[in-house]
Design an enzyme around this catalytic site. Structure first.
Site, PDB file in Angstrom:
ATOM      1  N   ASP A 164      11.018   6.856  -2.400  1.00  0.00           N
ATOM      2  CA  ASP A 164      11.050   6.824  -3.861  1.00  0.00           C
ATOM      3  C   ASP A 164      10.644   8.162  -4.481  1.00  0.00           C
ATOM      4  OD1 ASP A 164       8.437   6.634  -3.057  1.00  0.00           O
ATOM      5  OD2 ASP A 164       7.958   4.846  -4.213  1.00  0.00           O
ATOM      6  N   HIS A 197       4.012   6.237  -4.645  1.00  0.00           N
ATOM      7  CA  HIS A 197       2.922   5.470  -5.233  1.00  0.00           C
ATOM      8  C   HIS A 197       1.690   5.483  -4.326  1.00  0.00           C
ATOM      9  CE1 HIS A 197       6.657   3.885  -6.955  1.00  0.00           C
ATOM     10  NE2 HIS A 197       5.952   3.595  -8.026  1.00  0.00           N
ATOM     11  N   ASP A 216       4.714   7.727   0.320  1.00  0.00           N
ATOM     12  CA  ASP A 216       5.391   7.017  -0.756  1.00  0.00           C
ATOM     13  C   ASP A 216       4.944   7.639  -2.078  1.00  0.00           C
ATOM     14  OD1 ASP A 216       5.455   4.728  -2.872  1.00  0.00           O
ATOM     15  OD2 ASP A 216       6.660   3.930  -1.236  1.00  0.00           O
ATOM     16  N   HIS A 266       0.572  -1.795  -1.116  1.00  0.00           N
ATOM     17  CA  HIS A 266      -0.164  -2.229  -2.304  1.00  0.00           C
ATOM     18  C   HIS A 266      -0.947  -3.520  -2.061  1.00  0.00           C
ATOM     19  CE1 HIS A 266       1.664   0.884  -4.618  1.00  0.00           C
ATOM     20  NE2 HIS A 266       2.871   0.371  -4.581  1.00  0.00           N
TER      21      HIS A 266
END
Length: 418
Positions: free
Chosen positions: A323, A245, A243, A206
Site C-alpha cells: 500500500d 500503516h 506496510d 492491526h
C-alpha cells in the site's frame, strides 16, 4: 351508550392485566438472570485468571503449541510458498464496500501461474487455525466477541456485516482468516527449513491479543512468533513491518518482550494513530505523506543498517504491504512498482547476508493497479529464484569439490522456475 361499555372495558383490562404483568415479570427475570450469569462468569474467569501464575500461563501456551497440527512436514517437491483458495473472501458482494481487496490473494497466484513463474501444484496449502491454536495469543473473551456479527463488522469496517447471521460470517469471513493464520504459522517452519517462505496472505498487523481492527481479525504475526519460540527453538525474532500503516497489533503484543525487535516504517498521518503502540516500537521510521521512491529507499537502507547493529535475530518476519504504491488512496505514499521490488530485495539481502531465515507476508492492502501488483510479485519471486539458484550452486560446489558454471542472467530473468 358509551357509559355502558366502560365497565366492560375496565373488566377486560383488569383480566388482561395479570397476564401482561406475568410476561413483564418473566422477561425481567430472564434479563436479570442473564446479567447475573454474565457477572458471575466474568467474576469467575477474572478470579481464575488472577490465580493463574505467569508460569502456569506460559506452560498452558506451550502445551497448546506442542499439541497443534499447524506444523506438518512438506514434501521437498513443494516450494515454500503458502496459499489456499479459501483465503479469498467473497460474501454476497458485501466485501466490495471496503476499499481493501479481499480477493487479492487468488489474483496474485493467478498472475504468477499464467505468467509461468509459479506452478500452482507446487504451492503448499495450510490448515485452518483452531480455537486452541488461536488461544496461544488471543484471550477467550476476544474470541467470544467474534461470535457477534456486529463486532466482526467493526473489525472489517463493513457495517452491513452486522446484520448477517454469525454462522455465515464465520463460514465466509472468519474461516478464511483462520486459514491465512495457519499459513503464516506454517511459513515460519518452512522458512527455518528452506531459508525463506512466503505466505500469500496474512500480515494482520492491526490485531492484538484482545482487539481487532483494520480488516485484521487474528494476530497471525504474534502467533507465528510464539510458535517459532517453542517449535523451532528460536529465541530472538525481528519484525520488519514496511506496510504503509503502523503495525500496532504486534507492537502491543510484544510491548514488554525483549526477544522481539520491531522495525516499523510507516506513514504517521494515516490509520491507526495508535500513539500508545508507537511507544513500543524499537526502531520507528516515519515516512510522511507524499514520500517518493528514492527518499524511501534511502531511509530503508539506513534503518536496516541500524537494525543490524542493534539486534541479532534468529528469524525475520517481514510484513511486506504494497500500500506504499504510488496512487494507493490509503497509504498516500509515492513509491513506484520498481521501488517496491527494490525494497523487498533490500530486506531479503539483509536476511541473506546474515544467513537468517525470513518469512514474508503480503499484509493487508488495496492495490490501485493490478499490473503494478503483478510486476511487484514477479520481481519478488524472481529475486527468490535467484537466491535459490545461488544456494544450489554453493551446495553443488561443497558436495562435489568443484564449482558449477552458473548460467548468466540479469535480475528479472528466471534461472530456475518455482
Amino acid at each position: 351508550m358509551k357509559n355502558q361499555f366502560i365497565p366492560i372495558i375496565v373488566e377486560s383490562t383488569r383480566k388482561l392485566g395479570k397476564p401482561i404483568l406475568y410476561v413483564i415479570l418473566t422477561f425481567a427475570t430472564i434479563k436479570v438472570s442473564h446479567s447475573l450469569y454474565c457477572y458471575m462468569r466474568n467474576h469467575t474467569m477474572s478470579s481464575s485468571s488472577s490465580t493463574l501464575t505467569a508460569t502456569d500461563a506460559e506452560t498452558l501456551r506451550r502445551n497448546r503449541i506442542l499439541s497443534s497440527k499447524l506444523y506438518f512436514d512438506v514434501h521437498p517437491s513443494k516450494v515454500p510458498m503458502v496459499y489456499s483458495p479459501a483465503y479469498d473472501i467473497s460474501f454476497l458482494g458485501i466485501e466490495k464496500l471496503h476499499p481493501f481487496d479481499s480477493s487479492k490473494w487468488g489474483r496474485i497466484c493467478q498472475f504468477l501461474n499464467l505468467d509461468g513463474v509459479l506452478d500452482k501444484n507446487r504451492i503448499v496449502e495450510p490448515m485452518e487455525a483452531s480455537k486452541e491454536d488461536l488461544l496461544v495469543v488471543h484471550t477467550e473473551s476476544y474470541l467470544d466477541s467474534l461470535k457477534s456479527s456486529a463486532n466482526v463488522a467493526a473489525i472489517m469496517e463493513v457495517p452491513p456485516v452486522a446484520v448477517v447471521p454469525n454462522c455465515l460470517v464465520q463460514k465466509n469471513v472468519l474461516y478464511r482468516f483462520r486459514k491465512q493464520v495457519g499459513g503464516t504459522i506454517l511459513a515460519g517452519k518452512l522458512a527455518r527449513e528452506r531459508g525463506w517462505a512466503i505466505n500469500i496472505g496474512g500480515g494482520f498487523h492491526h490485531c492484538s491479543a484482545n482487539k481487532g481492527g483494520g480488516f485484521c481479525a487474528y494476530a497471525d504475526i504474534s502467533l507465528c512468533i510464539h510458535y517459532a519460540f517453542v517449535k523451532l527453538n528460536i529465541s530472538r525474532v525481528m519484525i520488519i513491518d514496511l506496510d504503509a500503516h503502523q503495525g500496532n497489533g504486534h507492537e502491543k503484543d510484544f510491548s514488554d518482550n525483549r526477544r522481539v525487535y520491531i522495525l516499523d516504517m510507516y506513514n504517521p498521518g494515516i490509520y491507526p494513530f495508535d500513539y500508545e503502540a508507537r511507544s513500543y516500537i524499537d526502531q520507528k521510521v516515519e515516512v510522511e505523506t507524499g514520500t517518493a521512491t528514492d527518499e524511501y529507499l534511502k531511509k530503508l537502507d539506513d534503518a536496516l543498517e541500524v537494525a543490524g547493529r542493534k539486534f541479532d535475530p534468529e528469524l525475520v518476519v517481514y510484513n511486506a504491504g504494497t500500500d506504499i504504491l504510488d496512487g494507493d488512496p490509503l497509504g498516500r505514499l509515492k513509491i513506484s512498482p520498481e521501488g517496491i521490488a527494490a525494497r523487498d530485495e533490500k530486506v531479503f539481502r539483509f536476511a541473506r547476508s546474515r544467513n537468517l531465515p525470513i518469512v514474508m507476508l503480503t499484509s493487508v492492502f488495496r492495490p490501485s493497479d493490478y499490473l503494478s501488483l503483478r510486476l511487484i510479485m514477479e520481481l519478488v519471486i524472481r529475486l527468490l529464484t535467484r537466491w535459490l539458484y545461488e544456494v544450489q550452486c554453493q551446495n553443488y560446489s561443497r558436495f562435489n569439490n568443484k564449482s558449477l558454471e552458473k548460467t548468466p542472467y540479469r535480475f528479472g530473468e528466471f534461472p530456475v522456475k518455482l
